[in-house]
Design a protein around this motif. Sequence first.
Motif, short mmCIF file in Angstrom:
data_model
loop_
_atom_site.label_atom_id
_atom_site.label_comp_id
_atom_site.label_asym_id
_atom_site.label_seq_id
_atom_site.Cartn_x
_atom_site.Cartn_y
_atom_site.Cartn_z
N ARG A 23 0.99 -1.17 0.15
CA ARG A 23 -0.07 -0.14 -0.02
C ARG A 23 0.85 1.29 -0.01
O ARG A 23 0.50 2.36 0.33
CB ARG A 23 -0.97 -0.17 1.07
CG ARG A 23 -1.89 -1.30 1.01
CD ARG A 23 -3.06 -1.19 2.38
NE ARG A 23 -3.91 -2.31 2.11
CZ ARG A 23 -3.78 -3.35 2.70
NH1 ARG A 23 -2.68 -3.65 3.49
NH2 ARG A 23 -4.61 -4.30 2.54
N GLU A 24 2.05 1.28 -0.35
CA GLU A 24 3.05 2.15 -0.45
C GLU A 24 4.09 2.00 -1.57
O GLU A 24 4.81 1.02 -1.50
CB GLU A 24 3.81 2.34 0.96
CG GLU A 24 4.16 3.92 1.05
CD GLU A 24 4.76 4.12 2.25
OE1 GLU A 24 5.58 5.23 2.47
OE2 GLU A 24 4.86 3.38 3.07
N SER A 70 -10.58 9.01 -6.48
CA SER A 70 -11.53 10.02 -5.81
C SER A 70 -13.26 9.57 -5.99
O SER A 70 -13.84 10.01 -5.05
CB SER A 70 -11.29 11.49 -6.24
OG SER A 70 -11.71 11.46 -7.63
N LEU A 77 -12.07 3.75 2.41
CA LEU A 77 -10.72 3.31 1.79
C LEU A 77 -9.99 4.47 1.35
O LEU A 77 -10.48 5.40 0.65
CB LEU A 77 -11.00 2.33 0.41
CG LEU A 77 -9.78 1.82 -0.28
CD1 LEU A 77 -8.83 1.16 0.63
CD2 LEU A 77 -10.51 0.90 -1.28
N SER A 78 -8.82 4.77 1.77
CA SER A 78 -7.96 5.98 1.47
C SER A 78 -7.34 5.74 0.11
O SER A 78 -6.59 5.06 -0.66
CB SER A 78 -6.55 5.78 2.34
OG SER A 78 -5.82 6.63 1.84
N GLN A 80 -5.48 8.21 -0.84
CA GLN A 80 -4.29 8.63 -1.12
C GLN A 80 -3.22 7.67 -1.51
O GLN A 80 -2.51 7.73 -2.30
CB GLN A 80 -3.86 9.26 0.42
CG GLN A 80 -2.96 10.22 -0.01
CD GLN A 80 -2.75 10.94 1.48
OE1 GLN A 80 -3.14 10.56 2.61
NE2 GLN A 80 -1.35 11.69 1.53
N TRP A 81 -3.40 6.40 -1.01
CA TRP A 81 -2.15 5.21 -1.15
C TRP A 81 -2.65 4.90 -2.67
O TRP A 81 -1.75 4.29 -3.34
CB TRP A 81 -2.03 4.30 0.03
CG TRP A 81 -3.02 3.28 0.02
CD1 TRP A 81 -4.00 3.20 0.91
CD2 TRP A 81 -3.39 2.15 -0.61
NE1 TRP A 81 -4.96 2.17 1.14
CE2 TRP A 81 -4.56 1.49 -0.04
CE3 TRP A 81 -2.76 1.68 -1.81
CZ2 TRP A 81 -5.10 0.44 -0.63
CZ3 TRP A 81 -3.11 0.47 -2.27
CH2 TRP A 81 -4.37 -0.27 -1.70
#
Length: 188
Positions: A23-24, A70, A77-78, A80-81
């Motif tokens: 996730r990164e 988005s 659920l983010s 961003q990642w």
Amino acid sequence: MADQPQPDASSLSALIQSRWSCREYRPDPVPREAIEKMLDAARWAPSACNRQPWRFSVVTREETRKAIASRGLLPGLSAQWVVGAPVMIVMGMCRAVVTHRVAPWLSGVDYAWIDLGIAGEHLVLQAMELGLGTCWIGWIRPAVIRKIVGWPVSIRPAILFAVGWPEEPSPVKRTDRLPLSDLVQWME
Ligand SMILES: Cc1cc2nc3c(=O)[nH]c(=O)nc-3n(C[C@H](O)[C@H](O)[C@H](O)COP(=O)(O)O)c2cc1C
């Protein structure tokens, strides 16, 4: 790809043991040949009646990835990642009438979902062999994603894969699993 850390890919069991949900990601692009190799691994999956109900949309364009992150994910659920992954692969399901509608109605087994699960894990393990990280993402809004990727109603987005070079070579702490004794009944 050569400069990427390679997991011990000498055996299938080593690959299976070392896979984790990444996730990164580093922002570096993923070569098209690597993505094609993953898609090809998915393509060779078995499927009920060999109907091959999987379809794929490979999204690397930042604007489209942002739109999916988005608007195409469910709350909690983010985004961003997810948007940090340089590649997003949408796997869609294209149901055939007999195998995927009539037969499941008779047997109670929804073959198309099983087929996509197998294809998805082929894709993920192939990515692992190439040193790429992946994460299955099922917390999605299929109808929104369908519009973003421009698929007809006959193809239902079923799952997303985030793909990219992992920021860390392996997770700090692996997720654990139930012991076999909780899962298996031996009938000897
Ligand atoms: C069908 C499916 C859907 C998943 N959906 C999500 C998701 O929406 N978001 C997420 O962060 N992880 C998702 N995951 C990843 C799981 O959380 C992860 O596989 C599980 O916790 C085990 O961890 P591991 O993959 O690191 O071994 C999904 C995995 C699968 C197989």
